[in-house]
Design a protein around this motif. Structure first.
Motif, PDB file in Angstrom:
ATOM      1  N   ILE A 262     -22.298 -30.462  34.870  1.00 57.75           N
ATOM      2  CA  ILE A 262     -23.194 -29.995  34.239  1.00 57.75           C
ATOM      3  C   ILE A 262     -23.714 -28.709  34.732  1.00 57.75           C
ATOM      4  O   ILE A 262     -24.037 -27.820  34.032  1.00 57.75           O
ATOM      5  CB  ILE A 262     -24.130 -31.047  34.184  1.00 57.75           C
ATOM      6  CG1 ILE A 262     -23.828 -32.507  33.569  1.00 57.75           C
ATOM      7  CG2 ILE A 262     -25.485 -30.520  33.221  1.00 57.75           C
ATOM      8  CD1 ILE A 262     -23.102 -32.252  32.187  1.00 57.75           C
ATOM      9  N   LYS A 263     -23.563 -28.558  36.146  1.00 53.62           N
ATOM     10  CA  LYS A 263     -24.139 -27.385  36.571  1.00 53.62           C
ATOM     11  C   LYS A 263     -23.609 -26.005  36.086  1.00 53.62           C
ATOM     12  O   LYS A 263     -24.003 -25.192  35.650  1.00 53.62           O
ATOM     13  CB  LYS A 263     -24.406 -27.300  38.141  1.00 53.62           C
ATOM     14  CG  LYS A 263     -25.008 -26.329  38.638  1.00 53.62           C
ATOM     15  CD  LYS A 263     -25.494 -26.513  40.093  1.00 53.62           C
ATOM     16  CE  LYS A 263     -26.079 -25.192  40.649  1.00 53.62           C
ATOM     17  NZ  LYS A 263     -25.938 -25.113  42.361  1.00 53.62           N
ATOM     18  N   LYS A 264     -21.960 -26.275  36.318  1.00 56.09           N
ATOM     19  CA  LYS A 264     -21.331 -25.275  36.072  1.00 56.09           C
ATOM     20  C   LYS A 264     -21.315 -24.913  34.547  1.00 56.09           C
ATOM     21  O   LYS A 264     -21.254 -23.817  34.247  1.00 56.09           O
ATOM     22  CB  LYS A 264     -19.788 -25.881  36.395  1.00 56.09           C
ATOM     23  CG  LYS A 264     -18.590 -24.374  36.237  1.00 56.09           C
ATOM     24  CD  LYS A 264     -17.289 -24.821  36.730  1.00 56.09           C
ATOM     25  CE  LYS A 264     -16.336 -23.654  36.363  1.00 56.09           C
ATOM     26  NZ  LYS A 264     -16.394 -23.067  34.941  1.00 56.09           N
ATOM     27  N   ALA A 265     -21.350 -26.003  33.698  1.00 58.61           N
ATOM     28  CA  ALA A 265     -21.429 -25.618  32.203  1.00 58.61           C
ATOM     29  C   ALA A 265     -22.650 -24.858  31.861  1.00 58.61           C
ATOM     30  O   ALA A 265     -22.569 -24.078  31.336  1.00 58.61           O
ATOM     31  CB  ALA A 265     -21.553 -26.926  31.542  1.00 58.61           C
ATOM     32  N   ALA A 266     -23.734 -25.224  32.641  1.00 58.42           N
ATOM     33  CA  ALA A 266     -25.089 -24.538  32.400  1.00 58.42           C
ATOM     34  C   ALA A 266     -24.866 -22.950  32.796  1.00 58.42           C
ATOM     35  O   ALA A 266     -25.138 -22.198  31.847  1.00 58.42           O
ATOM     36  CB  ALA A 266     -26.020 -25.201  33.292  1.00 58.42           C
ATOM     37  N   ASP A 295     -30.873 -33.336  29.126  1.00 60.13           N
ATOM     38  CA  ASP A 295     -31.970 -32.929  29.985  1.00 60.13           C
ATOM     39  C   ASP A 295     -31.448 -32.216  31.092  1.00 60.13           C
ATOM     40  O   ASP A 295     -32.119 -31.255  31.766  1.00 60.13           O
ATOM     41  CB  ASP A 295     -32.970 -34.359  30.311  1.00 60.13           C
ATOM     42  CG  ASP A 295     -33.651 -34.694  29.171  1.00 60.13           C
ATOM     43  OD1 ASP A 295     -34.004 -33.879  28.279  1.00 60.13           O
ATOM     44  OD2 ASP A 295     -34.080 -35.964  29.120  1.00 60.13           O
ATOM     45  N   ASP A 296     -30.598 -32.545  31.928  1.00 56.53           N
ATOM     46  CA  ASP A 296     -29.892 -32.117  33.094  1.00 56.53           C
ATOM     47  C   ASP A 296     -29.434 -30.807  32.898  1.00 56.53           C
ATOM     48  O   ASP A 296     -29.506 -29.657  33.560  1.00 56.53           O
ATOM     49  CB  ASP A 296     -28.816 -33.190  33.414  1.00 56.53           C
ATOM     50  CG  ASP A 296     -28.616 -33.373  34.971  1.00 56.53           C
ATOM     51  OD1 ASP A 296     -29.504 -33.069  35.575  1.00 56.53           O
ATOM     52  OD2 ASP A 296     -27.714 -33.770  35.444  1.00 56.53           O
ATOM     53  N   MET A 358     -34.155 -23.196  23.895  1.00 55.76           N
ATOM     54  CA  MET A 358     -34.996 -23.801  23.250  1.00 55.76           C
ATOM     55  C   MET A 358     -34.132 -25.097  22.654  1.00 55.76           C
ATOM     56  O   MET A 358     -33.042 -24.942  22.410  1.00 55.76           O
ATOM     57  CB  MET A 358     -35.679 -23.258  21.964  1.00 55.76           C
ATOM     58  CG  MET A 358     -34.499 -23.047  20.753  1.00 55.76           C
ATOM     59  SD  MET A 358     -34.969 -22.029  19.507  1.00 55.76           S
ATOM     60  CE  MET A 358     -35.210 -20.418  20.482  1.00 55.76           C
ATOM     61  N   GLU A 359     -34.831 -26.480  22.515  1.00 54.00           N
ATOM     62  CA  GLU A 359     -34.231 -27.449  21.694  1.00 54.00           C
ATOM     63  C   GLU A 359     -34.488 -27.116  20.165  1.00 54.00           C
ATOM     64  O   GLU A 359     -35.547 -26.526  19.990  1.00 54.00           O
ATOM     65  CB  GLU A 359     -34.841 -28.777  22.316  1.00 54.00           C
ATOM     66  CG  GLU A 359     -34.302 -29.192  23.589  1.00 54.00           C
ATOM     67  CD  GLU A 359     -34.497 -30.660  23.644  1.00 54.00           C
ATOM     68  OE1 GLU A 359     -33.886 -31.370  22.799  1.00 54.00           O
ATOM     69  OE2 GLU A 359     -34.854 -30.958  24.600  1.00 54.00           O
ATOM     70  N   ALA A 360     -33.428 -27.516  19.440  1.00 52.52           N
ATOM     71  CA  ALA A 360     -33.650 -27.108  18.119  1.00 52.52           C
ATOM     72  C   ALA A 360     -33.101 -28.310  17.283  1.00 52.52           C
ATOM     73  O   ALA A 360     -32.003 -28.891  17.447  1.00 52.52           O
ATOM     74  CB  ALA A 360     -33.023 -25.958  17.705  1.00 52.52           C
ATOM     75  N   LEU A 376     -30.705 -19.056  22.528  1.00 51.53           N
ATOM     76  CA  LEU A 376     -29.998 -20.109  22.530  1.00 51.53           C
ATOM     77  C   LEU A 376     -30.474 -21.613  22.068  1.00 51.53           C
ATOM     78  O   LEU A 376     -31.069 -22.125  23.126  1.00 51.53           O
ATOM     79  CB  LEU A 376     -28.939 -20.004  24.047  1.00 51.53           C
ATOM     80  CG  LEU A 376     -28.063 -21.030  24.163  1.00 51.53           C
ATOM     81  CD1 LEU A 376     -26.848 -20.439  23.127  1.00 51.53           C
ATOM     82  CD2 LEU A 376     -27.613 -21.030  25.618  1.00 51.53           C
ATOM     83  N   PRO A 377     -30.239 -21.788  21.139  1.00 50.98           N
ATOM     84  CA  PRO A 377     -30.767 -23.268  20.670  1.00 50.98           C
ATOM     85  C   PRO A 377     -29.696 -24.430  21.201  1.00 50.98           C
ATOM     86  O   PRO A 377     -28.716 -24.246  21.198  1.00 50.98           O
ATOM     87  CB  PRO A 377     -30.596 -23.422  19.261  1.00 50.98           C
ATOM     88  CG  PRO A 377     -29.770 -22.299  18.742  1.00 50.98           C
ATOM     89  CD  PRO A 377     -29.551 -21.105  19.883  1.00 50.98           C
ATOM     90  N   VAL A 378     -30.647 -25.340  21.582  1.00 49.37           N
ATOM     91  CA  VAL A 378     -29.667 -26.704  22.187  1.00 49.37           C
ATOM     92  C   VAL A 378     -29.774 -27.792  21.105  1.00 49.37           C
ATOM     93  O   VAL A 378     -31.007 -28.098  20.941  1.00 49.37           O
ATOM     94  CB  VAL A 378     -29.886 -27.240  23.321  1.00 49.37           C
ATOM     95  CG1 VAL A 378     -29.279 -28.433  23.934  1.00 49.37           C
ATOM     96  CG2 VAL A 378     -29.751 -25.931  24.515  1.00 49.37           C
ATOM     97  N   VAL A 379     -28.858 -28.277  20.550  1.00 51.22           N
ATOM     98  CA  VAL A 379     -29.118 -29.527  19.536  1.00 51.22           C
ATOM     99  C   VAL A 379     -28.210 -30.633  20.246  1.00 51.22           C
ATOM    100  O   VAL A 379     -27.353 -30.677  20.822  1.00 51.22           O
ATOM    101  CB  VAL A 379     -28.101 -29.257  18.228  1.00 51.22           C
ATOM    102  CG1 VAL A 379     -28.316 -30.354  17.419  1.00 51.22           C
ATOM    103  CG2 VAL A 379     -28.523 -28.053  17.696  1.00 51.22           C
ATOM    104  N   ARG A 380     -29.062 -31.734  20.194  1.00 50.42           N
ATOM    105  CA  ARG A 380     -28.659 -32.717  20.828  1.00 50.42           C
ATOM    106  C   ARG A 380     -27.609 -33.818  20.005  1.00 50.42           C
ATOM    107  O   ARG A 380     -27.954 -33.800  18.749  1.00 50.42           O
ATOM    108  CB  ARG A 380     -29.931 -34.017  21.133  1.00 50.42           C
ATOM    109  CG  ARG A 380     -30.636 -33.286  22.367  1.00 50.42           C
ATOM    110  CD  ARG A 380     -31.813 -34.343  22.730  1.00 50.42           C
ATOM    111  NE  ARG A 380     -32.750 -33.589  23.565  1.00 50.42           N
ATOM    112  CZ  ARG A 380     -32.844 -34.064  24.818  1.00 50.42           C
ATOM    113  NH1 ARG A 380     -32.088 -35.365  25.489  1.00 50.42           N
ATOM    114  NH2 ARG A 380     -33.596 -33.608  25.588  1.00 50.42           N
ATOM    115  N   ALA A 381     -26.922 -34.580  20.525  1.00 50.45           N
ATOM    116  CA  ALA A 381     -25.883 -35.250  19.566  1.00 50.45           C
ATOM    117  C   ALA A 381     -25.841 -36.674  20.742  1.00 50.45           C
ATOM    118  O   ALA A 381     -26.000 -36.615  21.562  1.00 50.45           O
ATOM    119  CB  ALA A 381     -24.556 -34.721  19.660  1.00 50.45           C
ATOM    120  N   LYS A 382     -25.525 -37.908  19.674  1.00 46.64           N
ATOM    121  CA  LYS A 382     -25.665 -39.050  20.330  1.00 46.64           C
ATOM    122  C   LYS A 382     -24.400 -39.464  21.382  1.00 46.64           C
ATOM    123  O   LYS A 382     -24.412 -39.997  22.328  1.00 46.64           O
ATOM    124  CB  LYS A 382     -26.026 -40.467  19.577  1.00 46.64           C
ATOM    125  CG  LYS A 382     -25.565 -40.295  17.972  1.00 46.64           C
ATOM    126  CD  LYS A 382     -25.870 -41.591  17.500  1.00 46.64           C
ATOM    127  CE  LYS A 382     -24.805 -41.972  16.395  1.00 46.64           C
ATOM    128  NZ  LYS A 382     -24.550 -41.160  15.291  1.00 46.64           N
TER     129      LYS A 382
END
Ligand code: NAD
Length: 475
Positions: A262-266, A295-296, A358-360, A376-382
């Motif tokens: 996750i850190k590398k992806a970010a 969140d991470d 932002m979360e969008a 950069l918008p972040v969209v959540r998926a289940k």
């Protein structure tokens, strides 16, 4: 950027502005070769095309060894430190978009990593009936339409590929990059002539315009059109009745699942999204994150150059500020830095801010519209399957570029298959897909609509067969 970079930028800016103000275009002031409209720059499109036609007729008889030398001449001319600095600064100064640090990387990559004549293998078939060869041959004069977003980068990679393939090229640039195009075309012609090449293998017009681009597309002497830009110009090129390569718009999503580092992806996503202030058509434009790691991911992004906006009203004000009445990006904000945009919002952010995060909601225009800004918008998926489905929708059928951060080979394969994008990058920033920090060649003409993909010398060729009957089969 450290102090010496800043100083360098300041000095070069001054040199560039002096050049532009004095009308000097890279060649020694007062030299005969610079006089009235020479070195590839013409007042009329018709003259630019006719000169390129004459040059190509001569070029046809140059040995391949010479072609290779001329390609090297282009590489050397651009990677000369002064020239590289001038075009990189000029690209930002004239268009008002992007940043010098990344333009330097892009221009260098185009010069060093666009394939030359080695991209043109001969196919041979021999048998009792003789020998047949198929070779990649020139089209003739190519009309190349270049975007404001990668103005010099596109000229460099297309000049290398098109000349390696034996063509001459007429550039019709975006009017916002007029001075830079003139300067670069004159520099390349000057160096090519010094190396012994025919004059005017690369031409352009002194005052580019939409009308002149149309004149070029309709000119009978232009055999192939290469359009690098938005959907409008790609459609026009494909309606020209000529062989056309269309390199169009993208809206690349980056998917992050629960198996990713996750850190590398970010870090990768912030880096790709902010590259040249998000101007590249391949740059990350939205993120789809699996809910359990979202969140991470956001936390790691904020620790690595992303400035998070949580307040809904602020996000809507940002949209109002950066969009136009048609729901597209406002030109004044395209290719501007995150700090510049935040400053216009009256928000003071840390100096190291590279991206506005932002979360969008999945239908928010920041997700759906190609803004070409480091927003950069972040969209959540289940789950990962839903993330891939959403990414497919957000990419909008462009089939251009997509990224995935995951260690699940099955899901990586699924996304690569479903997206059908010309470029699919795994666990890296988008620019790895054009040979910057990833294996492979570089181009700034990525032809999704017409299928050539990462264009190179062979994309600008006709395949022709030459047959010797009965003889030259020696087994
Ligand atoms: P743009 O479409 O506004 O302009 C591109 C070129 O087309 C310019 O030279 C412009 O003068 C010309 N043009 C545009 N409309 C025209 C018309 N009606 N008639 C004649 N000429 C016309 O795009 P831009 O702002 O310069 O570049 C950004 C766009 O290009 C983005 O959508 C981006 O994704 C895309 N792009 C794609 C690639 C790729 O390789 N696929 C590379 C760079 C940019």
């Amino acid at each position: 950027m450290n102090i010496s970079d800043e100083m360098l930028e300041k000095i070069v800016k001054q040199v560039v502005m002096d050049n532009v103000q004095n009308g000097s275009t890279g060649c020694t002031s007062g030299s005969a070769a610079c006089a009235g409209g020479e070195l590839g720059v013409f007042d009329s499109m018709d003259d630019a095309i006719k000169a390129a036609e004459k040059a190509q007729a001569e070029y046809l008889f140059c040995p391949m060894q010479d072609r290779q030398r001329y390609v090297q001449t282009i590489r050397d001319a651009v990677t000369d430190e002064t020239a590289l600095n001038i075009i990189s600064v000029m690209g930002v100064e004239e268009t008002g978009m992007g940043n010098v640090h990344d333009k330097l990387i892009k221009n260098r990559a185009a010069a060093e990593n666009s394939p030359g004549i080695e991209d043109l293998p001969t196919e041979a078939l021999s048998g009792d009936k003789g020998l047949t060869i198929t070779e990649y041959c020139a089209f003739g004069v190519i009309g190349s339409i270049t975007p404001a977003t990668n103005p010099s980068e596109t000229i460099i990679c297309n000049s290398i590929g098109m000349l390696a393939a034996g063509n001459s090229v007429v550039f019709s640039p975006h009017p916002r990059a007029k001075q830079l195009t003139k300067w670069l075309v004159q520099l390349l012609n000057k160096k090519l002539i010094e190396a012994g090449a025919p004059a005017n293998l690369i031409t352009t017009v002194s005052a580019p315009s939409v009308e002149r681009t149309n004149e070029m597309m309709n000119h009978p002497k232009v055999r192939m059109i290469v359009a690098t830009g938005g959907p409008g110009i790609v459609k026009l090129a494909l309606s020209s009745g000529k062989k056309a390569i269309g390199a169009g718009a993208g809206n690349p999503p980056a998917v992050v699942d629960e198996t990713a580092d996750i850190k590398k992806a970010a870090i990768d996503i912030v880096s790709g999204c902010s590259f040249d202030n998000n101007l590249p058509c391949i740059a990350e434009k939205e993120v789809v994150a699996v809910d359990c790691i979202a969140d991470d991911l956001i936390r790691h992004m904020t620790e690595n150059g992303a400035f998070l906006i949580r307040d809904r009203d602020t996000i809507e004000n940002l949209w109002k500020l950066t969009s136009n009445e048609k729901g597209g990006p406002k030109t004044d904000f395209v290719g501007k830095s995150a700090l510049y945009i935040l400053d216009r919002m009256g928000i003071k952010a840390p100096a190291e801010t590279k991206v506005i995060l932002m979360e969008a909601d999945k239908d928010h225009p920041f997700v759906r519209v190609e803004m070409m800004m480091p927003i950069l918008p972040v969209v959540r998926a289940k789950n990962v399957d839903e993330a891939i489905e959403l990414a497919k929708v957000f990419e909008n059928g462009n089939r251009h570029t997509s990224m995935m951060h995951s260690k699940n080979v099955e899901k990586l394969t699924k996304m690569a298959k479903l997206m059908e994008t010309t470029i699919f990058v795994k666990n890296a920033p988008s620019y790895a897909g054009i040979g910057v920090g990833g294996e492979g060649t570089t181009t700034f003409t990525i032809a999704g609509p017409t299928g050539e993909g990462i264009t190179s010398a062979r994309s600008f060729c006709r395949k022709r067969r030459c047959v010797m009957s009965d003889q030259l089969h020696i087994r």
